[in-house]
Design a protein around this motif. Sequence first.
Motif, mmCIF file in Angstrom:
data_model
loop_
_atom_site.group_PDB
_atom_site.id
_atom_site.type_symbol
_atom_site.label_atom_id
_atom_site.label_comp_id
_atom_site.label_asym_id
_atom_site.label_seq_id
_atom_site.Cartn_x
_atom_site.Cartn_y
_atom_site.Cartn_z
ATOM 1 N N LEU A 158 0.828 -1.211 0.000
ATOM 2 C CA LEU A 158 0.000 0.000 0.000
ATOM 3 C C LEU A 158 0.856 1.252 0.000
ATOM 4 C CD1 LEU A 158 -1.185 -2.019 2.567
ATOM 5 C CD2 LEU A 158 -3.176 -0.633 2.041
ATOM 6 N N LYS A 159 0.312 2.311 -0.626
ATOM 7 C CA LYS A 159 0.911 3.641 -0.552
ATOM 8 C C LYS A 159 0.070 4.504 0.376
ATOM 9 C CE LYS A 159 2.656 5.854 -3.990
ATOM 10 N NZ LYS A 159 2.835 6.576 -5.277
ATOM 11 N N GLU A 218 3.141 -12.614 -17.279
ATOM 12 C CA GLU A 218 3.580 -12.340 -18.649
ATOM 13 C C GLU A 218 4.748 -11.363 -18.702
ATOM 14 O OE1 GLU A 218 -0.513 -13.793 -18.480
ATOM 15 O OE2 GLU A 218 0.481 -12.079 -17.540
ATOM 16 N N GLY A 219 5.086 -10.757 -17.555
ATOM 17 C CA GLY A 219 6.203 -9.824 -17.485
ATOM 18 C C GLY A 219 5.792 -8.366 -17.584
ATOM 19 N N ASN A 220 4.546 -8.084 -17.980
ATOM 20 C CA ASN A 220 4.087 -6.695 -17.997
ATOM 21 C C ASN A 220 3.663 -6.264 -16.600
ATOM 22 O OD1 ASN A 220 1.951 -8.506 -18.149
ATOM 23 N ND2 ASN A 220 0.603 -7.041 -19.135
ATOM 24 N N PHE A 221 3.436 -4.971 -16.395
ATOM 25 C CA PHE A 221 3.151 -4.488 -15.046
ATOM 26 C C PHE A 221 2.319 -3.223 -15.097
ATOM 27 C CE2 PHE A 221 7.355 -3.051 -16.423
ATOM 28 C CZ PHE A 221 7.280 -1.679 -16.261
ATOM 29 N N ILE A 222 1.704 -2.920 -13.948
ATOM 30 C CA ILE A 222 0.958 -1.680 -13.789
ATOM 31 C C ILE A 222 1.443 -0.991 -12.518
ATOM 32 C CG2 ILE A 222 -1.106 -2.491 -15.000
ATOM 33 C CD1 ILE A 222 -2.410 -3.009 -12.276
ATOM 34 N N GLU A 223 1.193 0.323 -12.438
ATOM 35 C CA GLU A 223 1.619 1.105 -11.274
ATOM 36 C C GLU A 223 0.403 1.599 -10.505
ATOM 37 O OE1 GLU A 223 4.556 4.862 -10.100
ATOM 38 O OE2 GLU A 223 4.205 4.335 -12.218
ATOM 39 N N SER A 224 0.533 1.683 -9.197
ATOM 40 C CA SER A 224 -0.549 2.190 -8.358
ATOM 41 C C SER A 224 -0.804 3.660 -8.668
ATOM 42 C CB SER A 224 -0.209 2.028 -6.879
ATOM 43 O OG SER A 224 0.885 2.851 -6.519
ATOM 44 N N ASP A 236 -6.364 6.375 -7.547
ATOM 45 C CA ASP A 236 -7.573 5.554 -7.528
ATOM 46 C C ASP A 236 -7.308 4.123 -7.101
ATOM 47 O OD1 ASP A 236 -9.202 7.654 -8.444
ATOM 48 O OD2 ASP A 236 -8.648 7.243 -10.528
ATOM 49 N N THR A 237 -6.083 3.653 -7.293
ATOM 50 C CA THR A 237 -5.709 2.282 -6.915
ATOM 51 C C THR A 237 -4.440 2.361 -6.079
ATOM 52 O OG1 THR A 237 -6.605 1.519 -9.026
ATOM 53 C CG2 THR A 237 -5.282 -0.049 -7.779
ATOM 54 N N PRO A 238 -4.564 2.682 -4.776
ATOM 55 C CA PRO A 238 -3.377 2.928 -3.960
ATOM 56 C C PRO A 238 -2.775 1.670 -3.334
ATOM 57 C CG PRO A 238 -5.343 3.414 -2.697
ATOM 58 C CD PRO A 238 -5.810 3.008 -4.065
ATOM 59 N N PHE A 239 -3.353 0.503 -3.603
ATOM 60 C CA PHE A 239 -2.784 -0.717 -3.044
ATOM 61 C C PHE A 239 -2.953 -1.866 -4.028
ATOM 62 C CE2 PHE A 239 -7.220 -0.851 -1.715
ATOM 63 C CZ PHE A 239 -7.583 -2.179 -1.925
ATOM 64 N N VAL A 265 -10.651 -1.979 1.625
ATOM 65 C CA VAL A 265 -11.463 -1.073 0.816
ATOM 66 C C VAL A 265 -12.294 -0.143 1.702
ATOM 67 C CG1 VAL A 265 -13.375 -0.958 -0.828
ATOM 68 C CG2 VAL A 265 -11.520 -2.601 -1.183
ATOM 69 N N ARG A 266 -12.853 -0.679 2.783
ATOM 70 C CA ARG A 266 -13.727 0.116 3.662
ATOM 71 C C ARG A 266 -12.954 1.065 4.562
ATOM 72 N NH1 ARG A 266 -19.059 -1.534 4.668
ATOM 73 N NH2 ARG A 266 -19.752 -3.327 3.407
ATOM 74 N N ALA A 267 -11.778 0.670 5.023
ATOM 75 C CA ALA A 267 -11.104 1.430 6.080
ATOM 76 C C ALA A 267 -9.881 2.222 5.616
ATOM 77 C CB ALA A 267 -10.691 0.486 7.211
ATOM 78 N N TYR A 268 -9.319 1.909 4.463
ATOM 79 C CA TYR A 268 -8.086 2.565 4.022
ATOM 80 C C TYR A 268 -8.288 4.069 3.835
ATOM 81 C CZ TYR A 268 -4.505 4.279 0.801
ATOM 82 O OH TYR A 268 -3.524 5.018 0.192
ATOM 83 N N GLU A 269 -7.343 4.840 4.358
ATOM 84 C CA GLU A 269 -7.254 6.270 4.087
ATOM 85 C C GLU A 269 -5.786 6.611 3.871
ATOM 86 O OE1 GLU A 269 -9.031 8.540 7.179
ATOM 87 O OE2 GLU A 269 -11.027 7.682 6.899
ATOM 88 N N ARG A 270 -5.517 7.397 2.861
ATOM 89 C CA ARG A 270 -4.135 7.706 2.505
ATOM 90 C C ARG A 270 -3.403 8.438 3.634
ATOM 91 N NH1 ARG A 270 -1.613 7.642 -2.538
ATOM 92 N NH2 ARG A 270 0.340 8.810 -2.573
ATOM 93 N N SER A 271 -4.142 9.147 4.483
ATOM 94 C CA SER A 271 -3.529 9.926 5.560
ATOM 95 C C SER A 271 -3.223 9.087 6.802
ATOM 96 C CB SER A 271 -4.456 11.077 5.955
ATOM 97 O OG SER A 271 -5.712 10.578 6.401
ATOM 98 N N MET A 272 -3.497 7.798 6.772
ATOM 99 C CA MET A 272 -3.254 6.938 7.930
ATOM 100 C C MET A 272 -1.787 6.950 8.342
ATOM 101 S SD MET A 272 -5.510 3.475 7.399
ATOM 102 C CE MET A 272 -7.156 3.334 8.088
ATOM 103 N N SER A 273 -1.564 6.768 9.640
ATOM 104 C CA SER A 273 -0.208 6.612 10.156
ATOM 105 C C SER A 273 0.254 5.180 9.921
ATOM 106 C CB SER A 273 -0.175 6.915 11.655
ATOM 107 O OG SER A 273 -0.926 5.921 12.357
#
Length: 243
Positions: A7-8, A135-141, A144-147, A161-169
């Motif tokens: 997660l970010k 397959e070796g390809n990849f995506i980045e967070s 909208d998709t922080p984890f 999904v219900r509890a995540y907030e980016r400002s969490m400690s």
Amino acid sequence: MTYCVGLKIDRGLVFMSDTRTNAGMDSISTFRKMHVWEVPGERVLVLMTAGNLATTQAVVSLLEQRSKAASERTSTLLETPSMYQSARLIGDTVKEVIASSAPAGQGADSYFNASFILGGQIKGGEPRLFMIYPEGNFIESTEDTPFFQIGETKYGKPIIVRAYERSMSFAEMVKLLIVSFDSTLRSNLSVGLPLDMVLYEADTCKVALQKRIGLDDPYYRTVSDGWSNALKQAFRSLPDFPD
């Protein structure tokens, strides 16, 4: 099977993985699925693996071997100029391992299937998080998709999904992930303790905390028991179906 989450948050990056592998109910083992490359002050890279154990071990072993071979240093995780190039290197290594192991015509979605989460920071860049496919390809967070999750994801995803907030400690995020993993452990025997965890604080280029959490960990037991009790209390507080 396995369960890994990356997660970010505003503070940085958080990683957690289980350690159980099984080839049937009578063949259960413990293997590390989280791997860390660190050059303090210059870079931190964390890689988590899920899928066929032989494939994931071969990928990690090849990355480790090449990072120690002076003749190949220009193509190792210790020398990549950016996180994007690190993800690309791992994707290429995955393709290389699968191509060398699979019989003719074997696809990436077959027995050699493996997926990865890569996160970290290289000095001069931002903390970044990627999911790498077999397959070796990849995506980045993104915002909208922080984890990302790999492995057995369905039981632990709802709480994130219900509890995540980016400002969490970091402390709040560890609590959230332990609840997510505890829900998965109780629902699927192919995911098991101990858990490996890494916390990375943005722009430090060094690991803030690396820890293994076992069944006897007092904080894990407190959160696990507390979450179970809280769910029971919440259920009892809901109105009964009218007769």
